[in-house]
Motif scaffolding. Structure first.
Motif, PDB file in Angstrom:
ATOM      1  N   ARG A  40      -0.921   2.980  15.903  1.00  0.00           N
ATOM      2  CA  ARG A  40      -1.594   4.163  15.846  1.00  0.00           C
ATOM      3  C   ARG A  40       0.497   4.715  15.407  1.00  0.00           C
ATOM      4  NH1 ARG A  40      -5.520   5.411  13.606  1.00  0.00           N
ATOM      5  NH2 ARG A  40      -7.418   4.896  14.693  1.00  0.00           N
ATOM      6  N   ASP A  43       3.877   1.147  18.929  1.00  0.00           N
ATOM      7  CA  ASP A  43       3.664   0.602  20.243  1.00  0.00           C
ATOM      8  C   ASP A  43       2.754   0.960  20.486  1.00  0.00           C
ATOM      9  OD1 ASP A  43       6.703  -0.872  20.673  1.00  0.00           O
ATOM     10  OD2 ASP A  43       7.410   0.841  21.810  1.00  0.00           O
ATOM     11  N   SER A  44       1.603   1.584  19.762  1.00  0.00           N
ATOM     12  CA  SER A  44      -0.061   1.983  20.062  1.00  0.00           C
ATOM     13  C   SER A  44      -0.813   1.814  18.758  1.00  0.00           C
ATOM     14  CB  SER A  44       0.027   2.990  20.185  1.00  0.00           C
ATOM     15  OG  SER A  44      -1.454   3.942  20.109  1.00  0.00           O
ATOM     16  N   GLU A  46      -5.256   1.142  17.640  1.00  0.00           N
ATOM     17  CA  GLU A  46      -6.690   1.334  18.273  1.00  0.00           C
ATOM     18  C   GLU A  46      -7.431   0.043  17.909  1.00  0.00           C
ATOM     19  OE1 GLU A  46      -9.048   5.364  18.664  1.00  0.00           O
ATOM     20  OE2 GLU A  46      -9.105   4.351  16.672  1.00  0.00           O
ATOM     21  N   GLU A  67      -7.104  -6.549  25.168  1.00  0.00           N
ATOM     22  CA  GLU A  67      -6.243  -5.794  25.103  1.00  0.00           C
ATOM     23  C   GLU A  67      -4.890  -6.968  25.836  1.00  0.00           C
ATOM     24  OE1 GLU A  67      -7.426  -3.005  28.342  1.00  0.00           O
ATOM     25  OE2 GLU A  67      -8.345  -2.009  27.522  1.00  0.00           O
ATOM     26  N   HIS A  71      -1.311  -6.993  24.024  1.00  0.00           N
ATOM     27  CA  HIS A  71      -0.178  -7.049  25.033  1.00  0.00           C
ATOM     28  C   HIS A  71       0.836  -8.268  24.735  1.00  0.00           C
ATOM     29  CE1 HIS A  71      -0.954  -3.052  26.861  1.00  0.00           C
ATOM     30  NE2 HIS A  71      -2.421  -3.783  27.275  1.00  0.00           N
ATOM     31  N   ILE A  75       2.457  -5.727  22.089  1.00  0.00           N
ATOM     32  CA  ILE A  75       1.706  -4.665  22.143  1.00  0.00           C
ATOM     33  C   ILE A  75       1.518  -3.941  23.626  1.00  0.00           C
ATOM     34  CG2 ILE A  75       0.145  -2.443  20.750  1.00  0.00           C
ATOM     35  CD1 ILE A  75       1.706  -4.647  18.752  1.00  0.00           C
ATOM     36  N   ARG A  76       2.505  -2.430  23.509  1.00  0.00           N
ATOM     37  CA  ARG A  76       2.723  -2.324  24.137  1.00  0.00           C
ATOM     38  C   ARG A  76       1.339  -1.059  24.688  1.00  0.00           C
ATOM     39  NH1 ARG A  76       7.583   1.118  25.489  1.00  0.00           N
ATOM     40  NH2 ARG A  76       8.386  -0.260  24.434  1.00  0.00           N
ATOM     41  N   GLU A  77       0.635  -0.477  23.998  1.00  0.00           N
ATOM     42  CA  GLU A  77      -0.369   0.716  24.323  1.00  0.00           C
ATOM     43  C   GLU A  77      -1.732   0.309  23.501  1.00  0.00           C
ATOM     44  OE1 GLU A  77      -1.825   5.241  23.768  1.00  0.00           O
ATOM     45  OE2 GLU A  77       0.149   5.120  24.493  1.00  0.00           O
ATOM     46  N   VAL A  78      -2.656  -0.570  24.493  1.00  0.00           N
ATOM     47  CA  VAL A  78      -4.019  -0.907  23.846  1.00  0.00           C
ATOM     48  C   VAL A  78      -4.985  -0.217  23.999  1.00  0.00           C
ATOM     49  CG1 VAL A  78      -5.391  -2.788  23.186  1.00  0.00           C
ATOM     50  CG2 VAL A  78      -2.660  -3.002  22.839  1.00  0.00           C
ATOM     51  N   SER A  79      -5.575   0.984  23.323  1.00  0.00           N
ATOM     52  CA  SER A  79      -7.121   1.402  23.428  1.00  0.00           C
ATOM     53  C   SER A  79      -7.736   0.231  22.494  1.00  0.00           C
ATOM     54  CB  SER A  79      -7.284   2.572  22.737  1.00  0.00           C
ATOM     55  OG  SER A  79      -6.999   3.132  21.776  1.00  0.00           O
TER      56      SER A  79
END
Length: 175
Positions: A40, A43-44, A46, A67, A71, A75-79
Motif C-alpha cells: 500500500r 511501510d504498509s 495488505e 504479520e 514485520h 514492514i511496519r504495518e501488516v493487515s
C-alpha cells in the motif's frame, strides 16, 4: 490484468513460506490459501488469505505468523484480510504440497475437478469423490483402503485404514 511488483513478489514468497499451523509440513503457499500481497505504501502491506473453510480456527494463527514474518523483514504495518471468494478448494494444494502430505503419511486429496461449472445432484450423502479413484495408502501405496471416520484430527481430514498393511492414516478430503 493485475501486475505485481518485485517487492510484492518477495513479500508473497516470505508470507507463503509460513508453515500451516495444523499441518506444519505444508507452507501456506503449498496449501494454496495465500491469495495476494499488496504493497500500500513504503511501510504498509495488505495480505489476502482464504481459509480452507469458513470459520477455520487456524486463520488467526496464520495471520499472526504472516504479520510476524513480514514485520521481521521491515514492514511496519501488516493487515491480513480474509477473502472468501473465490472459495478455497483442495485443487489449490500445489503438487509440492501433495508430495509433502504423502511423505508425511497423509493421503492427499484425489484428482482435481474439471474446469467450469460443477453439476449439483441432490440425493444420498455420497460425494462425487467417493466414486473417483480410490484413496491410496501413503505407507504402502495400496488402493485397498476403508473409511473409518469422516472426521479425523481436523475437520478437513478423514480417518482411513489400509487393508493391506493395516496402517491407519489421515486423508485430506476433497472440497
Amino acid at each position: 490484468m493485475v501486475t505485481t511488483t518485485a517487492l510484492e513478489e518477495e513479500l508473497r514468497r516470505l508470507a507463503g513460506s509460513v508453515p500451516d499451523p495444523e499441518l506444519p509440513v505444508l507452507t501456506l503457499e503449498d496449501l494454496g490459501v495465500l491469495r495476494a500481497v499488496h504493497v500500500r505504501d513504503a511501510d504498509s502491506v495488505e495480505v489476502e488469505l482464504t481459509p480452507t473453510y469458513t470459520g477455520c480456527p487456524a486463520v488467526e494463527a496464520m495471520s499472526t505468523d504472516i504479520e510476524r514474518v513480514l514485520h521481521e523483514h521491515g514492514i511496519r504495518e501488516v493487515s491480513v484480510r480474509t477473502v472468501l471468494s473465490p472459495a478455497w478448494s483442495t485443487d489449490d494444494i500445489s503438487d509440492e504440497g501433495r508430495r509433502k502430505l504423502r511423505e508425511f503419511g497423509i493421503a492427499p486429496p484425489r484428482g482435481g475437478r474439471p474446469p467450469g461449472p460443477v453439476a449439483l445432484d441432490l440425493g444420498p450423502t455420497r460425494t462425487a469423490a467417493d466414486e473417483q479413484e480410490p484413496v491410496r495408502c501413503p505407507s504402502c501405496g495400496s488402493a485397498d483402503t476403508e473409511l473409518l471416520s469422516r472426521f479425523s484430527s481436523t475437520a478437513c481430514k478423514a480417518l482411513r485404514r489400509c487393508l493391506s498393511c493395516r496402517e491407519p492414516f489421515d486423508h485430506f478430503k476433497e472440497l
